[in-house]
Design a protein around this motif. Sequence first.
Motif, PDB file in Angstrom:
ATOM      1  N   LEU A  11     -57.679 146.391  10.209  1.00  0.00           N
ATOM      2  CA  LEU A  11     -56.565 147.258   9.859  1.00  0.00           C
ATOM      3  C   LEU A  11     -56.982 148.719   9.982  1.00  0.00           C
ATOM      4  CD1 LEU A  11     -53.739 147.806   8.606  1.00  0.00           C
ATOM      5  CD2 LEU A  11     -54.855 147.647   6.364  1.00  0.00           C
ATOM      6  N   ILE A  12     -56.209 149.482  10.735  1.00  0.00           N
ATOM      7  CA  ILE A  12     -56.342 150.937  10.771  1.00  0.00           C
ATOM      8  C   ILE A  12     -55.195 151.440   9.899  1.00  0.00           C
ATOM      9  CG2 ILE A  12     -56.466 153.003  12.216  1.00  0.00           C
ATOM     10  CD1 ILE A  12     -58.629 150.813  12.821  1.00  0.00           C
ATOM     11  N   SER A  13     -55.508 151.800   8.669  1.00  0.00           N
ATOM     12  CA  SER A  13     -54.470 152.099   7.682  1.00  0.00           C
ATOM     13  C   SER A  13     -53.732 153.399   7.970  1.00  0.00           C
ATOM     14  CB  SER A  13     -55.062 152.131   6.276  1.00  0.00           C
ATOM     15  OG  SER A  13     -55.983 153.184   6.170  1.00  0.00           O
ATOM     16  N   LYS A  14     -52.633 153.577   7.277  1.00  0.00           N
ATOM     17  CA  LYS A  14     -51.674 154.649   7.499  1.00  0.00           C
ATOM     18  C   LYS A  14     -52.296 156.043   7.562  1.00  0.00           C
ATOM     19  CE  LYS A  14     -47.206 156.187   5.797  1.00  0.00           C
ATOM     20  NZ  LYS A  14     -46.159 155.982   4.808  1.00  0.00           N
ATOM     21  N   GLU A  15     -53.209 156.365   6.725  1.00  0.00           N
ATOM     22  CA  GLU A  15     -53.788 157.711   6.676  1.00  0.00           C
ATOM     23  C   GLU A  15     -55.074 157.840   7.494  1.00  0.00           C
ATOM     24  OE1 GLU A  15     -52.217 160.324   5.205  1.00  0.00           O
ATOM     25  OE2 GLU A  15     -50.602 158.908   4.781  1.00  0.00           O
ATOM     26  N   SER A  16     -55.423 156.817   8.268  1.00  0.00           N
ATOM     27  CA  SER A  16     -56.667 156.825   9.049  1.00  0.00           C
ATOM     28  C   SER A  16     -56.443 157.371  10.449  1.00  0.00           C
ATOM     29  CB  SER A  16     -57.232 155.408   9.169  1.00  0.00           C
ATOM     30  OG  SER A  16     -57.538 154.907   7.900  1.00  0.00           O
ATOM     31  N   GLU A  17     -57.496 158.002  10.995  1.00  0.00           N
ATOM     32  CA  GLU A  17     -57.495 158.465  12.376  1.00  0.00           C
ATOM     33  C   GLU A  17     -58.856 158.142  12.977  1.00  0.00           C
ATOM     34  OE1 GLU A  17     -57.208 162.544  15.045  1.00  0.00           O
ATOM     35  OE2 GLU A  17     -56.293 162.509  13.050  1.00  0.00           O
ATOM     36  N   VAL A  22     -62.077 151.679  20.813  1.00  0.00           N
ATOM     37  CA  VAL A  22     -62.157 150.601  19.827  1.00  0.00           C
ATOM     38  C   VAL A  22     -62.290 149.282  20.578  1.00  0.00           C
ATOM     39  CG1 VAL A  22     -60.910 149.374  18.010  1.00  0.00           C
ATOM     40  CG2 VAL A  22     -60.745 151.863  18.155  1.00  0.00           C
ATOM     41  N   ASN A  23     -63.347 148.523  20.273  1.00  0.00           N
ATOM     42  CA  ASN A  23     -63.545 147.179  20.799  1.00  0.00           C
ATOM     43  C   ASN A  23     -63.382 146.225  19.627  1.00  0.00           C
ATOM     44  OD1 ASN A  23     -64.573 147.627  23.669  1.00  0.00           O
ATOM     45  ND2 ASN A  23     -65.871 148.995  22.476  1.00  0.00           N
ATOM     46  N   PHE A  24     -62.565 145.184  19.798  1.00  0.00           N
ATOM     47  CA  PHE A  24     -62.289 144.298  18.673  1.00  0.00           C
ATOM     48  C   PHE A  24     -62.127 142.864  19.147  1.00  0.00           C
ATOM     49  CE2 PHE A  24     -58.163 144.795  20.433  1.00  0.00           C
ATOM     50  CZ  PHE A  24     -57.445 143.671  20.061  1.00  0.00           C
ATOM     51  N   SER A  25     -62.150 141.959  18.193  1.00  0.00           N
ATOM     52  CA  SER A  25     -61.766 140.568  18.441  1.00  0.00           C
ATOM     53  C   SER A  25     -60.839 140.168  17.300  1.00  0.00           C
ATOM     54  CB  SER A  25     -62.994 139.657  18.501  1.00  0.00           C
ATOM     55  OG  SER A  25     -63.683 139.690  17.277  1.00  0.00           O
ATOM     56  N   GLY A  26     -60.064 139.113  17.503  1.00  0.00           N
ATOM     57  CA  GLY A  26     -59.096 138.712  16.484  1.00  0.00           C
ATOM     58  C   GLY A  26     -57.843 139.549  16.596  1.00  0.00           C
ATOM     59  N   ASP A  27     -57.363 140.049  15.460  1.00  0.00           N
ATOM     60  CA  ASP A  27     -56.140 140.840  15.412  1.00  0.00           C
ATOM     61  C   ASP A  27     -56.455 142.263  14.995  1.00  0.00           C
ATOM     62  OD1 ASP A  27     -54.595 138.535  15.965  1.00  0.00           O
ATOM     63  OD2 ASP A  27     -54.636 137.986  13.855  1.00  0.00           O
ATOM     64  N   LEU A  28     -55.760 143.220  15.591  1.00  0.00           N
ATOM     65  CA  LEU A  28     -55.903 144.633  15.248  1.00  0.00           C
ATOM     66  C   LEU A  28     -54.523 145.153  14.888  1.00  0.00           C
ATOM     67  CD1 LEU A  28     -57.503 147.324  15.157  1.00  0.00           C
ATOM     68  CD2 LEU A  28     -57.004 147.569  17.597  1.00  0.00           C
ATOM     69  N   GLU A  29     -54.363 145.632  13.646  1.00  0.00           N
ATOM     70  CA  GLU A  29     -53.096 146.217  13.208  1.00  0.00           C
ATOM     71  C   GLU A  29     -53.309 147.709  13.023  1.00  0.00           C
ATOM     72  OE1 GLU A  29     -49.888 146.106   9.581  1.00  0.00           O
ATOM     73  OE2 GLU A  29     -50.803 144.224  10.229  1.00  0.00           O
ATOM     74  N   ILE A  30     -52.441 148.502  13.655  1.00  0.00           N
ATOM     75  CA  ILE A  30     -52.579 149.958  13.633  1.00  0.00           C
ATOM     76  C   ILE A  30     -51.403 150.566  12.892  1.00  0.00           C
ATOM     77  CG2 ILE A  30     -52.784 152.036  15.041  1.00  0.00           C
ATOM     78  CD1 ILE A  30     -53.813 150.063  17.286  1.00  0.00           C
ATOM     79  N   GLN A  31     -51.698 151.154  11.741  1.00  0.00           N
ATOM     80  CA  GLN A  31     -50.707 151.896  10.974  1.00  0.00           C
ATOM     81  C   GLN A  31     -50.967 153.388  11.095  1.00  0.00           C
ATOM     82  OE1 GLN A  31     -51.139 150.384   6.990  1.00  0.00           O
ATOM     83  NE2 GLN A  31     -50.321 148.368   7.526  1.00  0.00           N
ATOM     84  N   GLY A  32     -52.200 153.740  11.440  1.00  0.00           N
ATOM     85  CA  GLY A  32     -52.625 155.132  11.571  1.00  0.00           C
ATOM     86  C   GLY A  32     -52.641 155.575  13.022  1.00  0.00           C
ATOM     87  N   ILE A  33     -53.688 156.340  13.382  1.00  0.00           N
ATOM     88  CA  ILE A  33     -53.791 156.924  14.724  1.00  0.00           C
ATOM     89  C   ILE A  33     -55.125 156.535  15.354  1.00  0.00           C
ATOM     90  CG2 ILE A  33     -53.863 159.084  16.040  1.00  0.00           C
ATOM     91  CD1 ILE A  33     -52.286 160.386  13.734  1.00  0.00           C
ATOM     92  N   ILE A  34     -55.067 156.136  16.626  1.00  0.00           N
ATOM     93  CA  ILE A  34     -56.281 155.925  17.421  1.00  0.00           C
ATOM     94  C   ILE A  34     -56.169 156.819  18.638  1.00  0.00           C
ATOM     95  CG2 ILE A  34     -57.614 154.324  18.845  1.00  0.00           C
ATOM     96  CD1 ILE A  34     -56.853 152.103  16.943  1.00  0.00           C
ATOM     97  N   GLY A  53     -44.758 154.104  12.854  1.00  0.00           N
ATOM     98  CA  GLY A  53     -45.596 155.186  12.331  1.00  0.00           C
ATOM     99  C   GLY A  53     -46.996 155.169  12.923  1.00  0.00           C
ATOM    100  N   GLY A  54     -47.423 154.051  13.501  1.00  0.00           N
ATOM    101  CA  GLY A  54     -48.737 153.960  14.139  1.00  0.00           C
ATOM    102  C   GLY A  54     -48.705 154.615  15.513  1.00  0.00           C
ATOM    103  N   GLN A  55     -49.867 155.174  15.932  1.00  0.00           N
ATOM    104  CA  GLN A  55     -49.936 155.881  17.207  1.00  0.00           C
ATOM    105  C   GLN A  55     -51.226 155.536  17.933  1.00  0.00           C
ATOM    106  OE1 GLN A  55     -49.649 160.094  16.680  1.00  0.00           O
ATOM    107  NE2 GLN A  55     -47.839 159.957  15.379  1.00  0.00           N
TER     108      GLN A  55
END
Length: 133
Positions: A11-17, A22-34, A53-55
């Motif tokens: 999880l990339i939470s709402k207030e995170s940037e 980003v390299n990942f496995s499984g599920d990635l949920e983006i509420q913040g900014i990457i 709201g995610g970017q």
Amino acid sequence: MAFQSGNTTTLISKESEIVGDVNFSGDLEIQGIIRGNIYAKADKSASVRIVEGGQVEGEIHSPRIIVNGEIRGDVHSSEHVELAAKANVEGNVHYNLIEMVKGAQLNGSLIYAGAAKKTVAIKPSQGAIELGQ
């Protein structure tokens, strides 16, 4: 489309940037900014979900991608792309199967990644759709 059960979720939470790839496995949920590219590791069940709201400013490479936020960059999906009602994509979408809900916005091309290799160019300013090979 729901996440696959049994996968781990990042999880990339709402207030995170995050700045960088980003390299990942499984599920990635983006509420913040990457601000960087997103790559699913060799995992056929991997999925990226960008909530309202995610970017993302960069490319996304994942088998499954669900967008209800903003993307500035190309999207590459080997399986399924869903553009939900609040989706705003500025870039090309490479897909095998795509689902678009009323209200989704795309400023770029839809590029079929299957055998036929057809391109759909959407030109919002002219209100026209062009098909080509």
